[in-house]
Design an enzyme around this catalytic site. Structure first.
Site, PDB file in Angstrom:
ATOM      1  N   GLU A  25       2.603   0.853   6.653  1.00 51.58           N
ATOM      2  CA  GLU A  25       1.338   0.363   6.098  1.00 51.58           C
ATOM      3  C   GLU A  25       0.776  -0.675   7.060  1.00 51.58           C
ATOM      4  OE1 GLU A  25      -0.870   1.005   3.464  1.00 51.58           O
ATOM      5  OE2 GLU A  25      -1.930  -0.523   4.633  1.00 51.58           O
ATOM      6  N   CYS A  41      -6.943   0.563  -4.168  1.00 54.65           N
ATOM      7  CA  CYS A  41      -7.099   0.325  -5.610  1.00 54.65           C
ATOM      8  C   CYS A  41      -6.593  -1.053  -6.012  1.00 54.65           C
ATOM      9  CB  CYS A  41      -6.374   1.416  -6.396  1.00 54.65           C
ATOM     10  SG  CYS A  41      -6.431   1.132  -8.162  1.00 54.65           S
ATOM     11  N   CYS A  97     -10.155  -0.886  -7.566  1.00 56.10           N
ATOM     12  CA  CYS A  97     -10.139  -0.858  -9.042  1.00 56.10           C
ATOM     13  C   CYS A  97      -9.660  -2.154  -9.698  1.00 56.10           C
ATOM     14  CB  CYS A  97      -9.221   0.242  -9.571  1.00 56.10           C
ATOM     15  SG  CYS A  97      -8.894   1.596  -8.482  1.00 56.10           S
ATOM     16  N   LYS A 136     -11.789  -5.361  -8.919  1.00 52.85           N
ATOM     17  CA  LYS A 136     -13.119  -5.068  -9.484  1.00 52.85           C
ATOM     18  C   LYS A 136     -13.102  -5.211 -10.997  1.00 52.85           C
ATOM     19  CE  LYS A 136     -13.791  -1.524 -11.212  1.00 52.85           C
ATOM     20  NZ  LYS A 136     -13.972  -0.223 -10.633  1.00 52.85           N
ATOM     21  N   TYR A 179     -20.761   4.763  -7.922  1.00 46.56           N
ATOM     22  CA  TYR A 179     -19.833   3.920  -8.700  1.00 46.56           C
ATOM     23  C   TYR A 179     -19.935   2.446  -8.296  1.00 46.56           C
ATOM     24  CZ  TYR A 179     -16.922   7.915 -10.269  1.00 46.56           C
ATOM     25  OH  TYR A 179     -16.438   9.036 -10.850  1.00 46.56           O
ATOM     26  N   GLU A 184     -21.397  -0.687 -10.451  1.00 52.98           N
ATOM     27  CA  GLU A 184     -20.420  -1.658 -10.959  1.00 52.98           C
ATOM     28  C   GLU A 184     -20.726  -3.057 -10.429  1.00 52.98           C
ATOM     29  OE1 GLU A 184     -16.693   1.349 -11.812  1.00 52.98           O
ATOM     30  OE2 GLU A 184     -16.594   0.165 -10.006  1.00 52.98           O
ATOM     31  N   THR A 186      -7.766   7.039  -8.155  1.00 49.34           N
ATOM     32  CA  THR A 186      -6.373   6.594  -8.051  1.00 49.34           C
ATOM     33  C   THR A 186      -5.398   7.438  -8.874  1.00 49.34           C
ATOM     34  OG1 THR A 186      -7.068   4.376  -7.550  1.00 49.34           O
ATOM     35  CG2 THR A 186      -4.864   4.609  -8.483  1.00 49.34           C
ATOM     36  N   HIS A 226     -12.876   3.452 -39.710  1.00 47.78           N
ATOM     37  CA  HIS A 226     -14.068   2.648 -39.965  1.00 47.78           C
ATOM     38  C   HIS A 226     -13.738   1.169 -40.133  1.00 47.78           C
ATOM     39  CE1 HIS A 226     -18.185   2.088 -41.270  1.00 47.78           C
ATOM     40  NE2 HIS A 226     -17.743   1.360 -42.278  1.00 47.78           N
ATOM     41  N   GLU A 232     -15.517   6.049 -34.098  1.00 53.78           N
ATOM     42  CA  GLU A 232     -15.651   6.970 -35.236  1.00 53.78           C
ATOM     43  C   GLU A 232     -16.847   7.915 -35.068  1.00 53.78           C
ATOM     44  OE1 GLU A 232     -16.755   5.307 -39.131  1.00 53.78           O
ATOM     45  OE2 GLU A 232     -17.399   3.486 -38.100  1.00 53.78           O
TER      46      GLU A 232
END
Ligand code: NDP
Length: 449
Positions: A35, A43, A48, A51, A179, A183, A313, A438, A443
């Site tokens: 990495e 993400c 994600c 955010k 998106y 957002e 993701t 309810h 519902e």
């Protein structure tokens, strides 16, 4: 004893790569992962997760106002401190990154904190020159923000930088209508910034149901977000005081303190050595794979956004799991891409699963559409005019619910549960047979007439 240093070498420790690594290791494979940035991927580190925390932070702007209607004595000079939220969010990201690292460690996955490139079908080279062989290589390098080419584009930020801003911009221009644009428009608007969304076309959130998109547009405009359509970017100019002038086609220019470009993400394949290794890429640069995540080179596989199937993701995680179970767990698995639910964490949020009304009409010809257009109880007492919209699309011939589309408070939370019913192929009669819970917003799903 294997001739290879590892059974599996994974490039990229994001959602797909981490899942594949740890599951393959749990099945007994000797696994290493490289990495180059931070363990966790887009993400967790700059997508994600941070955010969603900003979305929560932004929602307080409305909740604090509404609280007065519910009897709370909220001072009128309530102030928001961006630096506090930003630092808390970034600290949470650090914590999660640590947990991801621990998971890999506890599964005995070797982590190389380095860029890795392919130098053959079963060999990689790390940035320090070290060469490592592996029986199989998994490409899980994800995607990166795409920035169109226009003069001054270097003055814009992307979703990579937006979580680190030194200060909240007073005026923000956002390029794109997808998106990220919607957002962050919601987030910045709730924090008090003046937000303008600038779109090259005439529609936001292409792919979502038209009525739901229209509702978001209408509510966003009522909340003060401005939209410019059919206005591609021409240039950004930086002035001596640091502010920016955004010049557009078909539109007056706009002054801003920050420009966020959110015009899609592209697969991260540049410079990885894939072409030299013989891996086929599509015209967008994505790794072409079959249903088993295998590329044109039998020892090289790919999962997640780098394959540009569905850029979400949970889909990357499924693909990573399916790869590891198939190859190392003796359990051949493919991912089912039908009825994948999705959400836009706009203000208010959207949740959707299955076919839009237009898609269902194309597919089935004869359909029934049910809608519920209502004001959430909480909004009524708070004096907010904002209306939620739920929409159910039903195939006339089979009575099956083939699409659910919702915009309103908690829509993604409600949609996730309802998506099980759509995925299971339940009918409108099945929904109707379920007694309402309810009082709730959900519902409405069982009361549509
Ligand atoms: P999206 O694909 O959602 O939207 C891209 C937007 O940019 C569209 O409005 C598109 O317009 C426009 N656009 C594309 N190319 C250009 C161009 N060359 N010049 C000008 N405008 C352009 O991308 P995002 O960047 O918002 O997000 C990237 C991906 O990340 C998403 O596709 C999604 O998969 C993922 N994501 C998911 C989230 C979630 O699940 N809640 C949240 C954030 C991101 P047009 O419609 O005309 O093509």
């Amino acid at each position: 004893m294997s001739d290879f240093d590892y059974d599996l070498f994974v490039i990229g420790a994001g959602s797909g790569g981490v899942r594949a690594s740890r599951v393959a290791a749990a099945h007994g494979a000797r696994v290493a992962v490289a990495e180059e940035y931070r363990v966790g991927g887009a993400c967790v580190i700059r997508g994600c997760v941070p955010k969603k925390l900003l979305v929560y932070g932004a929602q307080f702007a409305e909740d604090l106002k509404d609280a007065r209607q519910f009897g709370w004595d909220v001072p009128t000079d309530c102030r928001f401190d961006w630096n506090v939220l930003r630092d808390n969010v970034l600290a949470e990201v650090d914590r999660l990154e640590g947990l991801y690292g621990q998971t890999l460690d506890s599964h005995k996955v070797t982590v190389f904190r380095s860029r890795a490139t392919l130098i053959g079908p079963q060999k990689v080279r790390l940035a320090d020159g070290q060469e490592i062989s592996a029986e199989r290589i998994l490409i899980a390098t994800g995607g990166r923000p795409f920035v169109p080419d226009f003069p001054g584009s270097e003055h814009a930020i992307t979703s990579n930088e937006v979580f680190h801003l030194d200060a909240l911009p007073r005026r923000v221009v956002i390029a794109g209508g997808g998106y990220i644009a919607n957002e962050f428009a919601g987030i910045f608007n709730e924090f008090g910034s003046k937000v303008t969304i600038v779109n090259r076309g005439d529609a936001i959130l292409r792919g979502y149901d038209e009525q739901i998109r229209d509702r978001l547009l209408q509510i966003s405009m009522t909340k003060g977000i401005e939209f410019k359509f059919n206005a591609p970017f021409r240039s950004i100019e930086k002035k001596a005081d640091g502010s920016l002038t955004v010049t557009l086609e078909n539109c007056d220019s706009i002054e801003a303190d920050a420009v966020l470009v959110a015009t899609g993400r592209v697969p991260n394949t540049a410079g990885l050595g894939l072409e030299d290794a013989g891996v086929d890429l599509d015209e967008q640069g994505a790794v072409e794979v079959d249903d088993h995540n295998q590329s044109s080179v039998p020892s090289i596989y790919a999962v997640g956004d780098v394959t540009n199937r569905i850029q979400l993701t949970p889909v990357a995680i499924r693909e990573g799991q399916a790869f590891a179970d198939s190859v190392y767990g003796g359990k051949p698995t493919t991912v089912d891409y039908a009825n994948v639910p999705s959400a836009v964490f706009s203000h208010p949020p959207i949740g959707a699963v299955g076919l839009t009304e237009a898609e269902a009409r194309d597919r089935f010809g004869s359909i029934r559409v049910y809608t519920s257009d209502f004001r959430a109880m909480k909004n009524v007492l708070a004096g907010r005019s904002e209306r939620a919209l739920y929409k159910m699309v039903v195939d006339e011939a089979s009575d099956r619910v083939v699409g659910l589309h919702m915009i309103g408070p908690d829509a993604p939370e409600i949609l996730q549960a309802a998506a099980i019913a759509v995925k299971a192929g339940l009918t409108k009669a099945d929904f109707d047979a379920t007694v309402a819970l309810h009082p709730s917003m959900a519902e409405e799903l069982v009361l549509m007439k």
